[in-house]
Design a protein around this motif. Structure first.
Motif, PDB file in Angstrom:
ATOM      1  N   LEU A  66       0.810  -1.222   0.000  1.00 10.08           N
ATOM      2  CA  LEU A  66       0.000   0.000   0.000  1.00 10.08           C
ATOM      3  C   LEU A  66       0.842   1.272   0.000  1.00 10.08           C
ATOM      4  O   LEU A  66       0.426   2.286  -0.576  1.00 10.08           O
ATOM      5  CB  LEU A  66      -0.935   0.007   1.219  1.00 10.08           C
ATOM      6  N   LEU A  67       2.016   1.228   0.638  1.00 16.75           N
ATOM      7  CA  LEU A  67       2.796   2.447   0.823  1.00 16.75           C
ATOM      8  C   LEU A  67       3.961   2.592  -0.140  1.00 16.75           C
ATOM      9  O   LEU A  67       4.571   3.671  -0.189  1.00 16.75           O
ATOM     10  CB  LEU A  67       3.322   2.510   2.270  1.00 16.75           C
ATOM     11  N   THR A  68       4.308   1.546  -0.873  1.00 11.25           N
ATOM     12  CA  THR A  68       5.450   1.622  -1.788  1.00 11.25           C
ATOM     13  C   THR A  68       5.039   1.114  -3.164  1.00 11.25           C
ATOM     14  O   THR A  68       3.974   0.519  -3.344  1.00 11.25           O
ATOM     15  CB  THR A  68       6.632   0.792  -1.266  1.00 11.25           C
ATOM     16  N   ASP A  69       5.935   1.358  -4.111  1.00 12.49           N
ATOM     17  CA  ASP A  69       5.731   0.868  -5.478  1.00 12.49           C
ATOM     18  C   ASP A  69       6.603  -0.343  -5.789  1.00 12.49           C
ATOM     19  O   ASP A  69       6.852  -0.661  -6.957  1.00 12.49           O
ATOM     20  CB  ASP A  69       6.047   1.993  -6.483  1.00 12.49           C
ATOM     21  N   VAL A  70       7.070  -1.011  -4.765  1.00  9.26           N
ATOM     22  CA  VAL A  70       7.937  -2.175  -4.935  1.00  9.26           C
ATOM     23  C   VAL A  70       7.117  -3.327  -5.511  1.00  9.26           C
ATOM     24  O   VAL A  70       5.939  -3.498  -5.159  1.00  9.26           O
ATOM     25  CB  VAL A  70       8.561  -2.576  -3.586  1.00  9.26           C
ATOM     26  N   PRO A  71       7.701  -4.135  -6.402  1.00 11.29           N
ATOM     27  CA  PRO A  71       6.975  -5.306  -6.930  1.00 11.29           C
ATOM     28  C   PRO A  71       6.489  -6.232  -5.820  1.00 11.29           C
ATOM     29  O   PRO A  71       7.130  -6.370  -4.778  1.00 11.29           O
ATOM     30  CB  PRO A  71       8.016  -5.985  -7.830  1.00 11.29           C
ATOM     31  N   ASN A  72       5.346  -6.869  -6.072  1.00 12.47           N
ATOM     32  CA  ASN A  72       4.731  -7.713  -5.044  1.00 12.47           C
ATOM     33  C   ASN A  72       5.627  -8.865  -4.618  1.00 12.47           C
ATOM     34  O   ASN A  72       5.630  -9.267  -3.449  1.00 12.47           O
ATOM     35  CB  ASN A  72       3.399  -8.263  -5.559  1.00 12.47           C
ATOM     36  N   LEU A  73       6.400  -9.417  -5.568  1.00 12.48           N
ATOM     37  CA  LEU A  73       7.282 -10.524  -5.217  1.00 12.48           C
ATOM     38  C   LEU A  73       8.341 -10.080  -4.220  1.00 12.48           C
ATOM     39  O   LEU A  73       8.616 -10.769  -3.231  1.00 12.48           O
ATOM     40  CB  LEU A  73       7.948 -11.086  -6.482  1.00 12.48           C
ATOM     41  N   LEU A  74       8.947  -8.898  -4.468  1.00  7.30           N
ATOM     42  CA  LEU A  74       9.948  -8.380  -3.538  1.00  7.30           C
ATOM     43  C   LEU A  74       9.319  -8.035  -2.195  1.00  7.30           C
ATOM     44  O   LEU A  74       9.914  -8.271  -1.135  1.00  7.30           O
ATOM     45  CB  LEU A  74      10.632  -7.156  -4.138  1.00  7.30           C
ATOM     46  N   CYS A  75       8.095  -7.499  -2.232  1.00 12.10           N
ATOM     47  CA  CYS A  75       7.384  -7.211  -0.978  1.00 12.10           C
ATOM     48  C   CYS A  75       7.147  -8.494  -0.185  1.00 12.10           C
ATOM     49  O   CYS A  75       7.272  -8.510   1.050  1.00 12.10           O
ATOM     50  CB  CYS A  75       6.051  -6.528  -1.281  1.00 12.10           C
ATOM     51  N   ALA A  76       6.788  -9.566  -0.882  1.00  9.68           N
ATOM     52  CA  ALA A  76       6.538 -10.834  -0.202  1.00  9.68           C
ATOM     53  C   ALA A  76       7.811 -11.374   0.449  1.00  9.68           C
ATOM     54  O   ALA A  76       7.778 -11.866   1.580  1.00  9.68           O
ATOM     55  CB  ALA A  76       5.977 -11.849  -1.193  1.00  9.68           C
ATOM     56  N   VAL A  77       8.936 -11.248  -0.262  1.00  9.75           N
ATOM     57  CA  VAL A  77      10.201 -11.736   0.296  1.00  9.75           C
ATOM     58  C   VAL A  77      10.585 -10.933   1.524  1.00  9.75           C
ATOM     59  O   VAL A  77      10.974 -11.484   2.576  1.00  9.75           O
ATOM     60  CB  VAL A  77      11.306 -11.672  -0.774  1.00  9.75           C
ATOM     61  N   VAL A  78      10.509  -9.597   1.420  1.00  4.24           N
ATOM     62  CA  VAL A  78      10.857  -8.741   2.555  1.00  4.24           C
ATOM     63  C   VAL A  78       9.926  -9.004   3.733  1.00  4.24           C
ATOM     64  O   VAL A  78      10.362  -9.088   4.895  1.00  4.24           O
ATOM     65  CB  VAL A  78      10.803  -7.264   2.133  1.00  4.24           C
ATOM     66  N   ALA A  79       8.626  -9.140   3.462  1.00 12.35           N
ATOM     67  CA  ALA A  79       7.668  -9.386   4.536  1.00 12.35           C
ATOM     68  C   ALA A  79       7.919 -10.733   5.202  1.00 12.35           C
ATOM     69  O   ALA A  79       7.833 -10.858   6.432  1.00 12.35           O
ATOM     70  CB  ALA A  79       6.239  -9.331   3.980  1.00 12.35           C
ATOM     71  N   LEU A  80       8.250 -11.758   4.403  1.00 12.31           N
ATOM     72  CA  LEU A  80       8.510 -13.085   4.962  1.00 12.31           C
ATOM     73  C   LEU A  80       9.735 -13.050   5.872  1.00 12.31           C
ATOM     74  O   LEU A  80       9.703 -13.586   6.992  1.00 12.31           O
ATOM     75  CB  LEU A  80       8.708 -14.088   3.829  1.00 12.31           C
ATOM     76  N   LEU A  81      10.810 -12.417   5.397  1.00 12.97           N
ATOM     77  CA  LEU A  81      12.036 -12.369   6.198  1.00 12.97           C
ATOM     78  C   LEU A  81      11.856 -11.515   7.450  1.00 12.97           C
ATOM     79  O   LEU A  81      12.217 -11.921   8.557  1.00 12.97           O
ATOM     80  CB  LEU A  81      13.190 -11.836   5.351  1.00 12.97           C
ATOM     81  N   THR A  82      11.291 -10.327   7.268  1.00  8.94           N
ATOM     82  CA  THR A  82      11.133  -9.413   8.402  1.00  8.94           C
ATOM     83  C   THR A  82      10.104  -9.914   9.399  1.00  8.94           C
ATOM     84  O   THR A  82      10.335  -9.899  10.614  1.00  8.94           O
ATOM     85  CB  THR A  82      10.731  -8.018   7.895  1.00  8.94           C
ATOM     86  N   GLY A  83       8.959 -10.369   8.896  1.00 10.16           N
ATOM     87  CA  GLY A  83       7.909 -10.841   9.787  1.00 10.16           C
ATOM     88  C   GLY A  83       8.284 -12.082  10.572  1.00 10.16           C
ATOM     89  O   GLY A  83       7.753 -12.314  11.657  1.00 10.16           O
TER      90      GLY A  83
END
Length: 277
Positions: A66-83
């Motif tokens: 919602l807050l960035t224009d990053v591709p969904n795949l990269l968002c998923a990777v970052v969210a998986l690692l960070t979360g």
């Protein structure tokens, strides 16, 4: 309350135990996570913790989309690692603080056991005094030990369970001392009194080493934070900078090398500034 909660925790029995024997590679990470939660002192079951991890991954992914224009795949990777990493880091931090406090309380707990033994009380009564008079975590752990003995475990098994929940070398020496004395006899009060003096001197040396290495540990934290600070500033000033670089063919390779070097450097710095006493 925690002692009662520990006794009520679900155990693998019956068909679940058979499944764990058939699929040890799947069960072992869950068992390790369950032990980590025990050592941290959190009154939380493993399924509930995994549910919190899933919620954190979903929340971070939604925020990035919602807050960035990053591709969904990269968002998923970052969210998986960070979360996944953030809840685990919190639990590991709680475990470390709890073990440090347990080690600090241990000499005083042993002194209380020694005074009770010299007054003519049995070992079980001496342990109950520690459980009643001392605060968490050592009071809670001795309370769990007494409850396990009440429900059928012998002294040796209950001590080994407490040692498993609290991976401290000084506690290991205490357990070995009590088990040897119960098998061979001897003046347990005198032995434990000497052990308390050794543990207290060792802990005092540990505090001195921590004070001397404080500057190095602070430098390590600053170095660990700098890359994220630089990326954040660059992203704020020029949001398209990293997106343009991500389109290059060599970007995944360079990113992987950078992440590997970052964690390797953190590992080296950790080994340098943390001393075993």
């Amino acid at each position: 309350k925690r002692a009662l909660y520990k006794l009520k925790r679900n155990r693998l029995t019956g068909q679940q135990a058979e499944k764990s024997e058939r699929a040890p590679l799947l069960i072992r990470p869950l068992a390790d996570l369950d032990q980590l939660l025990d050592e941290s002192g959190m009154m939380m079951s493993t399924p509930r913790f995994l549910f919190i991890v899933a919620l954190s991954i979903a929340a971070i992914f939604a925020a990035l989309v919602l807050l960035t224009d990053v591709p969904n795949l990269l968002c998923a990777v970052v969210a998986l690692l960070t979360g996944t990493a953030l809840p685990l880091l919190v639990v590991i931090r709680l475990k470390r603080k709890r073990l440090e406090k347990f080690a600090e309380q241990l000499p005083d707990g042993i002194d209380m056991i020694v005074r009770s033994l010299r007054a003519g009380h049995p070992v079980r009564t001496a342990f109950s005094m520690v459980a009643r008079e001392m605060q968490d975590p050592i009071g809670t752990e001795f309370g769990i030990l007494l409850d396990e003995m009440t429900y059928g475990l012998d002294l040796e098994d209950a001590l080994h369970n407490m040692e498993r929940r609290n991976d401290i070398p000084d506690l290991h020496y205490l357990v070995v001392t009590i088990n040897l004395q119960s098998g061979t006899g001897g003046n347990l009060a005198e032995i434990l009194s000497n052990r308390a003096s050794v543990i207290r001197d060792r802990y005092r040396m540990y505090k001195k080493v921590r004070a001397l290495s404080a500057e190095g540990r602070l430098s390590a934290m600053v170095i660990a934070f700098v890359p994220f600070f630089v990326v954040g500033v660059m992203w704020f000033n020029s949001p398209d900078y990293y997106l343009e670089a991500a389109e290059h063919k060599a970007f995944p390779v360079l990113l992987g090398v950078g992440v590997f070097l970052y964690f390797f450097s953190m590992f080296v710095i950790h080994r340098i500034v943390n001393f075993r006493v």
